[in-house]
Design an enzyme around this catalytic site. Structure first.
Site, short mmCIF file in Angstrom:
data_model
loop_
_atom_site.label_atom_id
_atom_site.label_comp_id
_atom_site.label_asym_id
_atom_site.label_seq_id
_atom_site.Cartn_x
_atom_site.Cartn_y
_atom_site.Cartn_z
N GLY A 67 -15.75 60.95 18.37
CA GLY A 67 -17.20 61.06 18.56
C GLY A 67 -17.58 61.43 19.99
O GLY A 67 -18.75 61.61 20.30
N SER A 101 -9.57 63.42 19.65
CA SER A 101 -10.03 64.39 18.65
C SER A 101 -11.49 64.14 18.32
O SER A 101 -12.08 63.15 18.75
CB SER A 101 -9.19 64.25 17.37
OG SER A 101 -9.57 63.05 16.71
N LYS A 102 -12.05 65.06 17.55
CA LYS A 102 -13.45 64.98 17.14
C LYS A 102 -13.82 63.61 16.59
O LYS A 102 -14.94 63.14 16.75
CB LYS A 102 -13.72 66.02 16.05
CG LYS A 102 -14.22 67.32 16.59
CD LYS A 102 -14.73 68.18 15.46
CE LYS A 102 -14.89 69.63 15.91
NZ LYS A 102 -14.93 70.57 14.83
N ARG A 103 -12.84 63.00 15.91
CA ARG A 103 -13.13 61.72 15.25
C ARG A 103 -13.62 60.65 16.25
O ARG A 103 -14.34 59.73 15.87
CB ARG A 103 -11.87 61.22 14.53
CG ARG A 103 -12.17 60.73 13.14
CD ARG A 103 -10.89 60.44 12.37
NE ARG A 103 -9.86 61.43 12.62
CZ ARG A 103 -8.56 61.14 12.75
NH1 ARG A 103 -8.16 59.88 12.71
NH2 ARG A 103 -7.68 62.09 12.94
#
Ligand code: GLU
Length: 484
Positions: free
Chosen positions: A260, A256-258
């Site tokens: 990075g 996911s976006k988390r």
């Protein structure tokens, strides 16, 4: 044999997620490997999720990665339009939805928000609550439906799925999958704004655009029986399905976006090369027969056999991608490397040094361009460093020995006018031989004095050449002072 036709069907909702890039790549490879056609179709029917500029991003990404399509919004192949919102205008979805209504496979639903909210909700696997529609409007009489329609009452069109029986569809990797019809909800095909849902549009489009193979994430597996029922209702042959395994982060959670680094743009911003990204992404779920890991796109086209796609989740390992990117940098032509490294070198060092020479030194020592700063920062200025650096077992030298070498070489460096690596090397070797010192005994302290670092991308005399006389002499003097 029928020509293979695949499509990449992104929704323009933002950055290109690594999972979407993999889907695009595999669709591309399935087609190219078989000499088939690869198509781009923009799925923009979910107006709420539309992000301005996202279509440009899709185009740019496909261009940068070399995933060229044979047909798409700007390349008509006779089955367009290739943008769903434009397809809506042709009336195609409504026409097919009405055909389903006539066949009893779909029905108008006029239930308002309040009524839907009052329906029992059921917790889905992912924890979200979903509403299972109770087929209320299936019971409306023909007259009631006509009346509602003529009054302009808002409606949706739902798929009519029987409560009994089972539905089976087939996936190339998972085999036949059979589900109880009672587990399938009467999903919406046409929304109240007149737009089709993805669930309906994908079937109509894949069929009418002659798609033979559909590659997509396995989050679509649970909906595929409903799509199968639509194909069957129309009497159409369904495409070959290839559902891809999940991509996880290093902690085995969905990427996911988390993290990075979940999108193509994240990765290019971090200095990864498109060709290395593509190579790495190809291996997220697919592997060749041997253990080979480095593939150009051309080589992937040749080797890619979709039967070798795995069902197990693929872990996105950024360290592995860094390694792979480093391999691409090492193999890169020197001039091209310099051209690409230049902005990074300039931002670290300005225009004070011969950046081309420095580029040649760092080329084999970095994994991504932003690593350059950590390699070359000492050219700008000697960092604070520990005197202990002068003690080195291998070269049998300590701080006292270093001080005496530096004192000896200072006048040699001051009197030299030829600051080429070769000339300096010969001069220092001469000095070492005269003193009965090993080469490293002389070079070690000079390199520490010039760089303040144990590890540098270049040897002592190479650094002298790049720094030039004035700066070299200044640094040697400062080191002598530090050691005295
Ligand atoms: N628009 C869908 C998505 O972006 C496409 C899924 C498919 O390939 O069918 O997820």
């Amino acid at each position: 044999m029928q020509k293979i036709r695949t499509r990449y069907a992104p929704s323009p909702t933002g950055r290109m997620h690594v999972g979407n890039l993999r889907t695009a790549l595999y669709e591309f490879l399935v087609a190219r490997h078989a000499g088939g056609d690869f198509m781009l179709r923009i799925e923009d029917t979910d107006q709420e999720r539309f992000v301005e500029g996202a279509i440009d991003l899709i185009n740019r990404t496909l261009e940068q990665t070399g995933l060229t399509y044979d047909e798409g919004p700007d390349k008509d192949g006779g089955v367009g339009p290739y943008v769903q919102s434009e397809r809506v205008k042709t009336g195609i979805y409504m026409k097919y939805a009405k055909e389903l209504i006539d066949k009893g496979e779909a029905y108008y639903c006029f239930c308002d928000k309040e009524r839907l909210a009052s329906l029992k909700t059921q917790v889905a696997e992912d924890g979200k609550t979903i509403t299972v529609y109770d087929k209320h409007c299936l019971g409306l009489s023909k007259e009631e439906i006509e009346k509602n329609l003529s009054e302009g009452k808002p409606f949706v069109i739902r798929q009519n799925i029987p409560n009994e029986g089972t539905t089976t569809f087939s996936d190339e990797l998972y085999g036949d999958i059979t589900v109880e019809n009672s587990e399938l909800d009467d999903m919406i095909l046409i929304k109240s704004d007149g737009f089709p849902t993805y669930n309906f549009a994908n079937v109509v489009d894949d069929h009418t655009m002659n798609i033979t193979h559909v590659v997509r994430g396995n989050e679509y597996i649970s909906s595929s029986p409903k799509y199968q029922r639509l194909y069957d209702a129309f009497g159409w042959e369904s495409p070959v399905y290839i559902h891809l395994p999940l991509i996880t982060d290093e902690n085995h959670k969905k990427l996911s976006k988390r993290s990075g680094h979940s999108s193509f743009e994240d990765l290019t911003e971090q200095g990864f090369l498109p060709e290395a990204i593509i190579n790495y992404v190809a291996l997220l779920g697919w592997s060749p027969e041997d253990n080979r890991e480095i593939f150009s796109l051309e080589e992937l086209i040749k080797e890619f056999d979709y039967h070798r796609i795995s069902k197990s989740p693929a872990v996105f390992d950024i360290q592995k991608l860094r390694w792979m990117n480093g391999e691409y940098l090492k193999a890169m032509d020197d001039d091209k490397f310099f051209e690409m490294a230049k902005p990074y070198l300039e931002s670290s060092l300005g225009d004070k040094f011969d950046l081309k020479k420095i580029a040649a030194k760092v080329k084999t020592r970095i994994e991504v361009f932003p690593d350059i700063e950590g390699q070359v920062d000492f050219f700008r200025e000697v960092p604070e460093y520990d005197k202990g650096f002068y003690t080195n077992k291998k070269n049998k030298i300590d701080a006292a020995g270093s001080l005496s070498v530096l004192k000896d070489v200072l006048p040699l460096l001051e009197s030299s006018d030829d600051y080429s690596n070769d000339a300096l090397y010969a001069k220092l070797l001469d000095y070492a031989t005269g003193k009965g010192y090993k080469n490293g005994y002389v070079m070690w302290p000079i390199r520490i004095a010039l760089s303040g670092k144990m590890m540098t991308p270049a040897g002592a005399t190479e650094i002298l050449e790049i720094l030039g006389k004035d700066e070299s002499v200044r640094r040697i003097k400062a080191a002598i002072e530090k050691l005295s």
